[in-house]
Scaffold this active site. Sequence first.
Site, PDB file in Angstrom:
ATOM      1  N   GLY A   1       0.757  -1.165   0.143  1.00  0.00           N
ATOM      2  CA  GLY A   1      -0.009  -0.039  -0.012  1.00  0.00           C
ATOM      3  C   GLY A   1       0.713   1.260   0.052  1.00  0.00           C
TER       4      GLY A   1
ATOM      5  CG  HIS B   1       7.430 -20.492   7.429  1.00  0.00           C
ATOM      6  ND1 HIS B   1       8.408 -21.086   8.187  1.00  0.00           N
ATOM      7  CD2 HIS B   1       8.040 -19.510   6.884  1.00  0.00           C
ATOM      8  CE1 HIS B   1       9.333 -20.317   7.993  1.00  0.00           C
ATOM      9  NE2 HIS B   1       9.338 -19.533   7.007  1.00  0.00           N
TER      10      HIS B   1
ATOM     11  CD  GLU C   1      12.701 -20.667   3.567  1.00  0.00           C
ATOM     12  OE1 GLU C   1      11.382 -20.481   3.560  1.00  0.00           O
ATOM     13  OE2 GLU C   1      13.333 -20.635   2.208  1.00  0.00           O
TER      14      GLU C   1
ATOM     15  CD  GLU D   1      -0.147 -12.580   2.953  1.00  0.00           C
ATOM     16  OE1 GLU D   1       0.814 -12.349   3.611  1.00  0.00           O
ATOM     17  OE2 GLU D   1      -0.674 -13.871   3.460  1.00  0.00           O
TER      18      GLU D   1
ATOM     19  NE  ARG E   1       5.061 -15.589   0.475  1.00  0.00           N
ATOM     20  CZ  ARG E   1       5.924 -15.318   1.267  1.00  0.00           C
ATOM     21  NH1 ARG E   1       7.318 -15.050   0.680  1.00  0.00           N
ATOM     22  NH2 ARG E   1       5.603 -15.522   2.300  1.00  0.00           N
TER      23      ARG E   1
ATOM     24  CB  SER F   1       5.656 -12.022   0.206  1.00  0.00           C
ATOM     25  OG  SER F   1       4.666 -10.984   0.511  1.00  0.00           O
TER      26      SER F   1
HETATM   27  C1  LIG Z   1       6.009 -12.977  10.569  1.00  0.00           C
HETATM   28  C2  LIG Z   1       6.022 -12.864   8.982  1.00  0.00           C
HETATM   29  C3  LIG Z   1       7.489 -12.954   8.503  1.00  0.00           C
HETATM   30  C4  LIG Z   1       7.659 -12.851   6.971  1.00  0.00           C
HETATM   31  N1  LIG Z   1       8.876 -12.812   6.246  1.00  0.00           N
HETATM   32  C5  LIG Z   1       8.950 -12.487   5.121  1.00  0.00           C
HETATM   33  C6  LIG Z   1      10.135 -12.368   4.595  1.00  0.00           C
HETATM   34  O1  LIG Z   1      11.246 -12.219   5.037  1.00  0.00           O
HETATM   35  N2  LIG Z   1      10.054 -12.118   3.109  1.00  0.00           N
HETATM   36  C7  LIG Z   1       9.111 -12.132   2.230  1.00  0.00           C
HETATM   37  O2  LIG Z   1       9.053 -11.960   1.279  1.00  0.00           O
HETATM   38  N3  LIG Z   1       7.801 -12.171   3.129  1.00  0.00           N
HETATM   39  C8  LIG Z   1       7.755 -12.405   4.346  1.00  0.00           C
HETATM   40  N4  LIG Z   1       6.582 -12.470   5.025  1.00  0.00           N
HETATM   41  C9  LIG Z   1       5.206 -12.224   4.045  1.00  0.00           C
HETATM   42  C10 LIG Z   1       4.867 -10.750   4.060  1.00  0.00           C
HETATM   43  O3  LIG Z   1       5.514 -10.028   5.160  1.00  0.00           O
HETATM   44  C11 LIG Z   1       3.759 -10.394   3.744  1.00  0.00           C
HETATM   45  O4  LIG Z   1       2.919 -11.390   2.774  1.00  0.00           O
HETATM   46  C12 LIG Z   1       3.606  -8.884   3.398  1.00  0.00           C
HETATM   47  O5  LIG Z   1       4.172  -8.065   4.357  1.00  0.00           O
HETATM   48  C13 LIG Z   1       2.062  -8.438   3.241  1.00  0.00           C
HETATM   49  O6  LIG Z   1       2.155  -7.247   2.766  1.00  0.00           O
HETATM   50  P1  LIG Z   1       0.780  -6.318   2.368  1.00  0.00           P
HETATM   51  O7  LIG Z   1       1.344  -4.990   2.025  1.00  0.00           O
HETATM   52  O8  LIG Z   1       0.086  -7.011   1.501  1.00  0.00           O
HETATM   53  O9  LIG Z   1      -0.034  -6.227   3.939  1.00  0.00           O
HETATM   54  P2  LIG Z   1       0.233  -6.067   5.410  1.00  0.00           P
HETATM   55  O10 LIG Z   1       1.796  -5.480   5.591  1.00  0.00           O
HETATM   56  O11 LIG Z   1      -0.234  -7.051   6.056  1.00  0.00           O
HETATM   57  O12 LIG Z   1      -0.421  -4.674   5.827  1.00  0.00           O
HETATM   58  C14 LIG Z   1      -2.061  -4.855   5.561  1.00  0.00           C
HETATM   59  C15 LIG Z   1      -2.615  -3.391   5.893  1.00  0.00           C
HETATM   60  O13 LIG Z   1      -3.808  -3.568   5.553  1.00  0.00           O
HETATM   61  C16 LIG Z   1      -4.643  -2.581   6.491  1.00  0.00           C
HETATM   62  N5  LIG Z   1      -6.243  -3.157   6.610  1.00  0.00           N
HETATM   63  C17 LIG Z   1      -6.471  -4.250   6.564  1.00  0.00           C
HETATM   64  N6  LIG Z   1      -7.844  -4.585   6.864  1.00  0.00           N
HETATM   65  C18 LIG Z   1      -8.135  -3.225   6.626  1.00  0.00           C
HETATM   66  C19 LIG Z   1      -9.407  -2.538   6.617  1.00  0.00           C
HETATM   67  N7  LIG Z   1     -10.540  -3.397   6.558  1.00  0.00           N
HETATM   68  N8  LIG Z   1      -9.622  -1.109   6.662  1.00  0.00           N
HETATM   69  C20 LIG Z   1      -8.544  -0.598   6.619  1.00  0.00           C
HETATM   70  N9  LIG Z   1      -7.027  -1.067   6.571  1.00  0.00           N
HETATM   71  C21 LIG Z   1      -7.079  -2.471   6.600  1.00  0.00           C
HETATM   72  C22 LIG Z   1      -3.749  -2.940   7.922  1.00  0.00           C
HETATM   73  O14 LIG Z   1      -4.043  -1.892   8.756  1.00  0.00           O
HETATM   74  C23 LIG Z   1      -2.402  -3.027   7.322  1.00  0.00           C
HETATM   75  O15 LIG Z   1      -1.819  -1.553   7.314  1.00  0.00           O
HETATM   76  C24 LIG Z   1       6.321 -12.773   6.432  1.00  0.00           C
HETATM   77  C25 LIG Z   1       5.300 -12.722   6.883  1.00  0.00           C
HETATM   78  C26 LIG Z   1       5.298 -12.622   8.180  1.00  0.00           C
HETATM   79  C27 LIG Z   1       3.689 -13.048   8.914  1.00  0.00           C
END
Ligand SMILES: Cc1cc2nc3c(=O)[nH]c(=O)nc-3n(C[C@H](O)[C@H](O)[C@H](O)COP(=O)(O)OP(=O)(O)OC[C@H]3O[C@@H](n4cnc5c(N)ncnc54)[C@H](O)[C@@H]3O)c2cc1C
Length: 582
Positions: free
Chosen positions: A20, A244, A257, A384, A395, A400
């Site tokens: 975002g 995972h 990992e 995601e 994946r 990601s």
């Molecule tokens: C513990 C962990 C470690 C990870 N490590 C890695 C890594 O090393 N390398 C890699 O490639 N990937 C990794 N991943 C995966 C990756 O981090 C996530 O897939 C990615 O960060 C998701 O990003 P995003 O921008 O889609 O959403 P997110 O970062 O999850 O953010 C979601 C946003 O949506 C908002 N939101 C949700 N619903 C609403 C709503 N109804 N109204 C308003 N706002 C809303 C939230 O407030 C938030 O700001 C990891 C994931 C986890 C959980």
Amino acid sequence: MMSIHEHTFDAIVVGAGGSGLMAAVYLAKQGSLRTAVLSKLYPTRSHTGTAQGGIGAALGNMGEEDHWEWHMFDTIKGSDYLGDQDAIEVMCRESPEVVYELEHMGLPFSRTEDGRIAQRRFGGHTSNFGEAPVRRACYAADRTGHMILQTLYQQSIKHDVEFFDEFQVVDLLIEDGSCRGAVALNIATGELHIFRSKALVLATGGYGQVWEITSNAVTLTGDGLFLVARRGVPLEDMEFYQFHPTGIRRMGILITEGVRGEGGILRNHAGERFMELYAPNLKDLASRDVVSRAIYKEIRAGRGINGERYVHLDATQLGAEVIENKLPEIADFCRTYLGIDPVTEPIPIQPTAHYAMGGIPTDVDGGVVGMQGEPVRGLYAIGECACVSVHGANRLGTNSLVDLVVFGRRAGIAMAEYCRGADLEPTGEDPAGRSREELEALLSTAGKDGENAAEIRREMKELMMDNVSVFRTDELLSEAKVKLEELRERADRIAIDDPSRAFNLDLTDAWETRGMVELAQITTECALNRTESRGAHSREDYPDRDDENWLKHTLAVVRDGASEIGYKPVSITRFEPKERVY
Ligand SMILES: Cc1cc2nc3c(=O)[nH]c(=O)nc-3n(C[C@H](O)[C@H](O)[C@H](O)COP(=O)(O)OP(=O)(O)OC[C@H]3O[C@@H](n4cnc5c(N)ncnc54)[C@H](O)[C@@H]3O)c2cc1C
């Protein structure tokens, strides 16, 4: 009665994670558009901030050759040939450029001795089309996501993006095939706000909270997914959900990992390095689906530690220096949550629900597409919650974060272009009517008899863990389908306890619970429908991959509470499907 406020912007970004914020930076910086970010969390609390291990880009900084074509091949193979190769090509080709762009924005990457961005190994990333592991994951210690999020937040502020923090989007204004804005609940006051815009991008993250053991934050309830599903937009490949292999036992907290990338080894009760048996070539660094299944098989064969449902991740041979410098967060987690020191003791782990490969179907510019490939005008999805699909059936680690920034940037550029040629379309008479009714109805249950949302969530999470996780069968999935229907009926009768307006998390929890049950149902129905095993979707009753019948994406659209399933072809441009060898 809830009071209603109105706002108008050119573009709206829902979600302040990596994807975002990247889109927001591009909208505001290059498009000079009035851009608002709505986030139910304070932006830097988004889950992207917890990403540990790294972001994949074929920079070849470690004295080893690397090429984006090799990254492309690994991603396709990792996806078990379900990923769309045109989209994967875009991602792997653009990732080096975007990583350098992040560096220039000020992201403090870990460095090599001569000052380049340091890289490490990660599962499934190889050189020369599968020959040997390659160092491709760029990292900032084990806080890569944290650094990405902080960097992009600073850039957003610099470019005058307007933030509406703790605003939860509760409905999308989609009319006549175009998206005209959203309705959001201001969590602090309990008031509804209507946001009108020319274009809107969903960047709401994953839905790991549907499962009991998960690495996902409690806020990852899949809001963006169920909001579009309720407006008749299909969801793609929802049967593919990644577990995972290394979550902290019982808690699910992720152990990156990167620990195995640095040389950590999985061991069973007898101390055996069991991955030698399941993946003789890549061993502990085989794809996540392969490692998670191997752990389950060891546990089932009674070789879990003390016969229990976990195994060990042994990092003791790495030495204190590597652990303290390259994996400081992990060391901290182990000491804090387990009371053990990974320098001297193995870490108890079990597979944990981690990542949604499926989601809202989009083209390579984040544009959302419907059942027949028709665009939903003005609606975009990234990160995601989207399915472009670069991850296919499974994946690879570090892909990601690449997906977030590459497609976040592309969507920002495409939306800016779209907004320049588009007018603000009118919305219906009472755009907030549906949300007001829904939330007022829930508020009016306060203190009355009814179902308890937390109890419904607990039952759903356990059911999904037992029946719709690493191994699946017709019997398990059919049972889950029936029980989820019951849970959905019960969710209609939820009564909350707290009648107040300000920070009523009882209300938002109840609202999210209903949506999560809907997502659990779609996931289960798609899993039941796909009678083959591919990537993360492993059917014990159909153990083989079946390219003849199933080399296609699932599209599920919800009508009258049931999923209607359609399909779309996989884009295959360069690499024909082959059997996976580990
Ligand atoms: C513990 C962990 C470690 C990870 N490590 C890695 C890594 O090393 N390398 C890699 O490639 N990937 C990794 N991943 C995966 C990756 O981090 C996530 O897939 C990615 O960060 C998701 O990003 P995003 O921008 O889609 O959403 P997110 O970062 O999850 O953010 C979601 C946003 O949506 C908002 N939101 C949700 N619903 C609403 C709503 N109804 N109204 C308003 N706002 C809303 C939230 O407030 C938030 O700001 C990891 C994931 C986890 C959980």
